[in-house]
Design a protein around this motif. Sequence first.
Motif, PDB file in Angstrom:
ATOM      1  N   ASP B 326       0.855  -1.200   0.000  1.00  0.00           N
ATOM      2  CA  ASP B 326       0.000   0.000   0.000  1.00  0.00           C
ATOM      3  C   ASP B 326       0.880   1.235   0.000  1.00  0.00           C
ATOM      4  OD1 ASP B 326      -2.293  -1.485   0.407  1.00  0.00           O
ATOM      5  OD2 ASP B 326      -2.034  -1.445   2.604  1.00  0.00           O
ATOM      6  N   SER B 327       0.274   2.345  -0.349  1.00  0.00           N
ATOM      7  CA  SER B 327       0.949   3.619  -0.136  1.00  0.00           C
ATOM      8  C   SER B 327       0.794   3.988   1.330  1.00  0.00           C
ATOM      9  CB  SER B 327       0.309   4.707  -0.997  1.00  0.00           C
ATOM     10  OG  SER B 327       0.822   4.624  -2.305  1.00  0.00           O
ATOM     11  N   ALA B 328       1.852   4.565   1.882  1.00  0.00           N
ATOM     12  CA  ALA B 328       1.759   5.068   3.250  1.00  0.00           C
ATOM     13  C   ALA B 328       1.992   6.566   3.149  1.00  0.00           C
ATOM     14  CB  ALA B 328       2.811   4.415   4.131  1.00  0.00           C
ATOM     15  N   GLY B 329       0.932   7.281   3.151  1.00  0.00           N
ATOM     16  CA  GLY B 329       1.051   8.724   2.957  1.00  0.00           C
ATOM     17  C   GLY B 329       1.319   9.029   1.487  1.00  0.00           C
ATOM     18  N   GLN B 330       1.912  10.181   1.272  1.00  0.00           N
ATOM     19  CA  GLN B 330       2.110  10.669  -0.081  1.00  0.00           C
ATOM     20  C   GLN B 330       3.161   9.856  -0.835  1.00  0.00           C
ATOM     21  OE1 GLN B 330       0.231  13.218  -1.095  1.00  0.00           O
ATOM     22  NE2 GLN B 330       1.070  13.211  -3.155  1.00  0.00           N
ATOM     23  N   ASP B 331       4.264   9.564  -0.161  1.00  0.00           N
ATOM     24  CA  ASP B 331       5.421   9.046  -0.878  1.00  0.00           C
ATOM     25  C   ASP B 331       5.870   7.650  -0.445  1.00  0.00           C
ATOM     26  OD1 ASP B 331       6.026  11.565  -2.351  1.00  0.00           O
ATOM     27  OD2 ASP B 331       6.261  12.323  -0.312  1.00  0.00           O
ATOM     28  N   ASP B 332       5.688   7.312   0.833  1.00  0.00           N
ATOM     29  CA  ASP B 332       6.220   6.045   1.326  1.00  0.00           C
ATOM     30  C   ASP B 332       5.303   4.878   0.956  1.00  0.00           C
ATOM     31  OD1 ASP B 332       8.060   7.697   2.350  1.00  0.00           O
ATOM     32  OD2 ASP B 332       7.595   7.341   4.468  1.00  0.00           O
ATOM     33  N   LEU B 333       5.841   3.685   1.178  1.00  0.00           N
ATOM     34  CA  LEU B 333       5.089   2.479   0.854  1.00  0.00           C
ATOM     35  C   LEU B 333       5.074   1.557   2.058  1.00  0.00           C
ATOM     36  CD1 LEU B 333       6.938   2.693  -2.330  1.00  0.00           C
ATOM     37  CD2 LEU B 333       4.549   2.029  -2.534  1.00  0.00           C
ATOM     38  N   LEU B 334       3.985   0.799   2.174  1.00  0.00           N
ATOM     39  CA  LEU B 334       3.848  -0.132   3.281  1.00  0.00           C
ATOM     40  C   LEU B 334       3.790  -1.551   2.704  1.00  0.00           C
ATOM     41  CD1 LEU B 334       3.555   0.161   6.356  1.00  0.00           C
ATOM     42  CD2 LEU B 334       1.077  -0.079   6.035  1.00  0.00           C
ATOM     43  N   VAL B 335       4.779  -2.351   3.096  1.00  0.00           N
ATOM     44  CA  VAL B 335       4.863  -3.715   2.576  1.00  0.00           C
ATOM     45  C   VAL B 335       4.341  -4.669   3.652  1.00  0.00           C
ATOM     46  CG1 VAL B 335       6.493  -5.523   1.909  1.00  0.00           C
ATOM     47  CG2 VAL B 335       6.787  -3.207   1.019  1.00  0.00           C
ATOM     48  N   HIS B 336       3.346  -5.469   3.315  1.00  0.00           N
ATOM     49  CA  HIS B 336       2.817  -6.481   4.239  1.00  0.00           C
ATOM     50  C   HIS B 336       3.462  -7.806   3.849  1.00  0.00           C
ATOM     51  CE1 HIS B 336      -0.865  -3.951   5.225  1.00  0.00           C
ATOM     52  NE2 HIS B 336      -0.334  -3.335   4.192  1.00  0.00           N
ATOM     53  N   VAL B 337       4.111  -8.433   4.817  1.00  0.00           N
ATOM     54  CA  VAL B 337       4.822  -9.657   4.463  1.00  0.00           C
ATOM     55  C   VAL B 337       4.588 -10.728   5.521  1.00  0.00           C
ATOM     56  CG1 VAL B 337       6.988  -8.827   5.484  1.00  0.00           C
ATOM     57  CG2 VAL B 337       7.065 -10.616   3.772  1.00  0.00           C
ATOM     58  N   GLU B 338       4.435 -11.937   5.012  1.00  0.00           N
ATOM     59  CA  GLU B 338       4.268 -13.081   5.907  1.00  0.00           C
ATOM     60  C   GLU B 338       5.613 -13.762   6.026  1.00  0.00           C
ATOM     61  OE1 GLU B 338       1.487 -17.053   6.094  1.00  0.00           O
ATOM     62  OE2 GLU B 338       1.185 -15.585   4.507  1.00  0.00           O
ATOM     63  N   LEU B 339       6.152 -13.823   7.219  1.00  0.00           N
ATOM     64  CA  LEU B 339       7.491 -14.363   7.416  1.00  0.00           C
ATOM     65  C   LEU B 339       7.416 -15.832   7.778  1.00  0.00           C
ATOM     66  CD1 LEU B 339       8.775 -11.388   9.557  1.00  0.00           C
ATOM     67  CD2 LEU B 339       9.071 -11.732   7.118  1.00  0.00           C
ATOM     68  N   THR B 340       8.343 -16.618   7.244  1.00  0.00           N
ATOM     69  CA  THR B 340       8.294 -18.044   7.568  1.00  0.00           C
ATOM     70  C   THR B 340       9.447 -18.449   8.462  1.00  0.00           C
ATOM     71  OG1 THR B 340       9.587 -18.640   5.659  1.00  0.00           O
ATOM     72  CG2 THR B 340       7.210 -18.583   5.367  1.00  0.00           C
ATOM     73  N   GLU B 341      10.370 -17.559   8.693  1.00  0.00           N
ATOM     74  CA  GLU B 341      11.570 -17.999   9.395  1.00  0.00           C
ATOM     75  C   GLU B 341      11.622 -17.524  10.842  1.00  0.00           C
ATOM     76  OE1 GLU B 341      15.100 -17.630   7.012  1.00  0.00           O
ATOM     77  OE2 GLU B 341      14.300 -19.285   5.854  1.00  0.00           O
ATOM     78  N   GLU B 342      10.676 -16.677  11.233  1.00  0.00           N
ATOM     79  CA  GLU B 342      10.739 -16.179  12.600  1.00  0.00           C
ATOM     80  C   GLU B 342       9.518 -16.635  13.385  1.00  0.00           C
ATOM     81  OE1 GLU B 342      11.904 -11.855  12.095  1.00  0.00           O
ATOM     82  OE2 GLU B 342      12.505 -12.887  10.269  1.00  0.00           O
ATOM     83  N   PRO B 343       9.734 -17.159  14.598  1.00  0.00           N
ATOM     84  CA  PRO B 343       8.624 -17.726  15.354  1.00  0.00           C
ATOM     85  C   PRO B 343       7.555 -16.706  15.726  1.00  0.00           C
ATOM     86  CG  PRO B 343      10.696 -17.848  16.612  1.00  0.00           C
ATOM     87  CD  PRO B 343      11.018 -17.346  15.266  1.00  0.00           C
ATOM     88  N   GLN B 344       7.978 -15.553  16.181  1.00  0.00           N
ATOM     89  CA  GLN B 344       6.943 -14.601  16.535  1.00  0.00           C
ATOM     90  C   GLN B 344       6.790 -13.586  15.415  1.00  0.00           C
ATOM     91  OE1 GLN B 344      10.289 -14.067  16.986  1.00  0.00           O
ATOM     92  NE2 GLN B 344      10.381 -14.187  19.215  1.00  0.00           N
TER      93      GLN B 344
END
Lengths: 616, 446
Positions: B326-344
Amino acid sequence: MESMKQETVQDSAIPHTPRVGVYICRCGGNISDVVDTDHVAEICRLIPGVAVSKVHTFMCSDPGQQTISDDIRQEKLDRVVVASCSPFLHELTFRGAVMRSKMNPYLYEHVNIREQCSWAHKHDPRGATAKAIQLISAAVGKLSHSTPLEKIRLPNHRRAMVVGGGPAGMKVAADLAACGIPVVLVERSDRLGGKLPILNRLFPNGQAATELAAKLESQVLSNPKIEVLLKSEVTTVSGFIGNFEVAIHGDFGPSGHATDIHTTVGVIVMATGFKPYVPTDGEFNFKRHPAVVTTVDFNALLSKQKGDARTFQFDGRCIRSIAFIHCVGSRQVDGVHTPAVDGRINTYCSRVCCTTVLNQALQVRQRFPDTRVYDLHQDIRTYGRGHEEYYTDASRAGVVFYRYHGQEPPEVTNTNGPTSPLRISVKDYLSWGEELEIEADMVVLAVGMTPGPCETLVDQLKLPRGEDRFLQEIHPKLRPVEISVNGVLLAGTSQAPMNIQETLAAAGAAAVKARAMFTTEEVELNPYVAEVDAHLCEGSGACLTQCEYDGALAMVEILQDGHTVRKAHVNAGLCVGCGACVAVCPTQAINVSGWRIDQYDAMVDGLVRDLTPTTI
Amino acid sequence: MIASANSQRHKDAVIIGGGIAGLQSALDLADQGYKVAVVERQASIGGRMISLSKVYPTLDCASCITTPKMSAAAHHENIELLTYTEVNSITPGPEGHTLVVTHKPTYVNADKCIGCRLCEYACDTEYPDVFEQGLGSVRAISVAFTNAIPQKAVLDADYCLACGLCLRACPTDAIEFDQQPRQESIHADVVIVASGFQLNALTIKPQYGAAHNQNFISPLALERLLAPHGPYGRVLRPSDGKIPDSIAFVQCAGSRDQTIGVPYCSRVCCMYAIKQAMLLSGSLPTADITIYYMDIRAFGKGYEQFYQNAKAMGINFVRGKVSKIDSAGQDDLLVHVELTEEPQDCVRKQRHDMVVLAQGMIPQWNPTGFSPVRIGSDGFVATPDPISPCSTNVPGIFVAGTAAGPKDIVDSIAEAGAAAMEAARYLSMRAMPGHSPRTVALEMMA
């Protein structure tokens, strides 16, 4: 200023005042971000003999080369210096450019101000700039003592020797012979095909490896231009492009007894292939438990499975589960894996093993639905066309995947004797780093590739190997199938791990280069070889004692003023221009063309020439 | 109006595409004495490679490798370059192939143009530069790029206002507003298809809904940002010129994805992302650089070591599938990621200044309808004969480089050599008495 005037007087003392063009490349910033190229050009104008001094963003581009051509014509230049990247990359490019403008290509000097200035002295722009000026000044100095040279032309033997009768070797031989070039194909074993037969079913089309091998073999055997020598090995090799003298030892005498053949070939193609990595004793319980095998063994086991059993059979037992472990002998980690006898570990990826495993795993799941399959990998590298499908299909077919990290390889332990299951512990990063234990009746180790045997040729021709011990090409993009010894080409897995399609493509690339080498009747060699001044030579023979290249130097008796005298004589084809002879000649009678002592003196004068800029 | 095809020239080989593969095939054939024409639809040869910054695993500048090959082809006595020319059709016949090509109008007389660029400097109409991936602008009449071959101006009729400034600036009267497309038919014994690739769209995945954000960029755009002679001369993020502090690479964003019809691996993205990450950390030493990946496919010679070097340099490799951007504000971006290597913390949202999307490689040219050359289910030219990996279904037509599937420069160059060999083999067998294309084809497949 005084010293410079003196220089000018000295330079004009030589009969012809050269007109040198100096061209400085920015290399699109690679050089000019550090070296002040405009300033270099300005200072270089002060060097005596320099008629033109210019800067260009990419000298090697067409407009860059065109500038040189235009100046040679309009400014009547007779010598050219380009200061850019390593001569290794572009010396030939610029020699070609000046040649097209009818200038002698050996009146060209290449100065490396990228690797030696901007890259080496990134944090010292002033120093890098000053060094660039000095190096160019040295080259201009050398050129003022250069004379036009001609290439050495020697007969080109229109015949190729291909070493190795695997798929790469067969492909090269078939390609060349189809274009009318005679080939001698030397194979160590008693049959053609190399490692092809051990591959069973090839990915990505499932074709039987034996079928492909048979096709290639028939192309080779049906062509009378190809002389196939089985059970034979190259014992000695010497010479140079167009003229390699080779001795081959093998059982090809009239009644099958061992004989030596001596022959001359123009080109040698190294199709010496690979050896599968052999796990060390105990590595993943290899050789300690009979059901720990390699992917190579497993191919053979797969093709031997009989009947319509729903379970994979091994040693008369039903194998209910198989665990494949990737990266055995590849992607090894310093401090984790035990080095081989030579103290090395294989840090490289063997490229083919991932798809090999999935190909085998899928075959197991399809043919033996009651045998479970586990796959323990670091990354799944099914990169090729049609390879990803094996991964998808294997997942669909119920192969269970585990991911481990290279520094925490899985451990295989023997639970209870040779027929009992093996226990594999793995820290699995598909389940957030959970420590898991798996029991499997069989463990298959996905072994990587190591370079095939080719020591004789490597030693005798002084062929370079890379850090990974495979033969090292000159440049992966500019000259991908050539090696630093002119006339020797690389085909297939002698160079790096490759699958069969890639091997055949690499072989084609080698064949096309070999064929191009045979388009001329003569081979042309650079004239940088030793030359003897017969008037100065007193026949001391000191040069001979230092020469390391067999046949490059000899003492001959010639008639001079009615007397028979001993003089040194150079075989231009075998001399590499190393200069060892120059250093020991008591009368300075021997010199290397293009790199004579007076040229070195002029370079030294150029290096210390007072051009130090007041400000940079 | 298209001028009629009245001339027919003969070439031993026609290469479709003047990228690195096409040039290598052309050089290899020309070095054997064959007469070759290279047909290139762009105004300059050099293909995709000439627009790259540096190339893995040697980190040579791409220009340093490409320009000498471009120059060698331009100067080779056996090679003719037909730039700004499209292929209309390839028709195999009993005596070789007939290609109909269209020379697009450049509105500049190539014989008169001396490449001085005075027209370009005079022109005051600018539009986004395709070569710079839209990051810079270009005049309506211009030489394609600094090291283009040929160094001839081309006028873009879509943007030209016909104001006549160039006409007055040109010292050689080379501008011809009345040029028309010109068709030509070329007869060739062999054809090598080296038509290359393109990337699928930035918008291909609806989940990555930030495509309108200017800082959500293509890897080719990052190549230009990294190129020393690129649009800004340094790495700045496009929307506001900020020096990016946190850059993310989202891998497999247009490949290995059945939902968008590209199930295959594009083969080069892991390595160029690693390379770009290394170059970025060179020019922005304090920036955080993250690569979100599924598998790192560093399979070529020297590639694994390259990957390990990148890890040692502190580049952050995060295994996980990016589900959403997604866009985060005017210029930044927000990446949603599902991690498989970290327990929490299995699902993480991470803000980045700039996101580079590893778009998938898809074919540039579909020969269907223009020629009998068949394509595979992936859309790339099919290579049915395992023994000669560069042969197509049509005898005498071969394929090289990414036209036959994604591959990197090293593999493209090797394959281009192999295609030239197959072509040479075909040509020399044809030259033998009593051979027709059909018998040669049968013999080669035997």
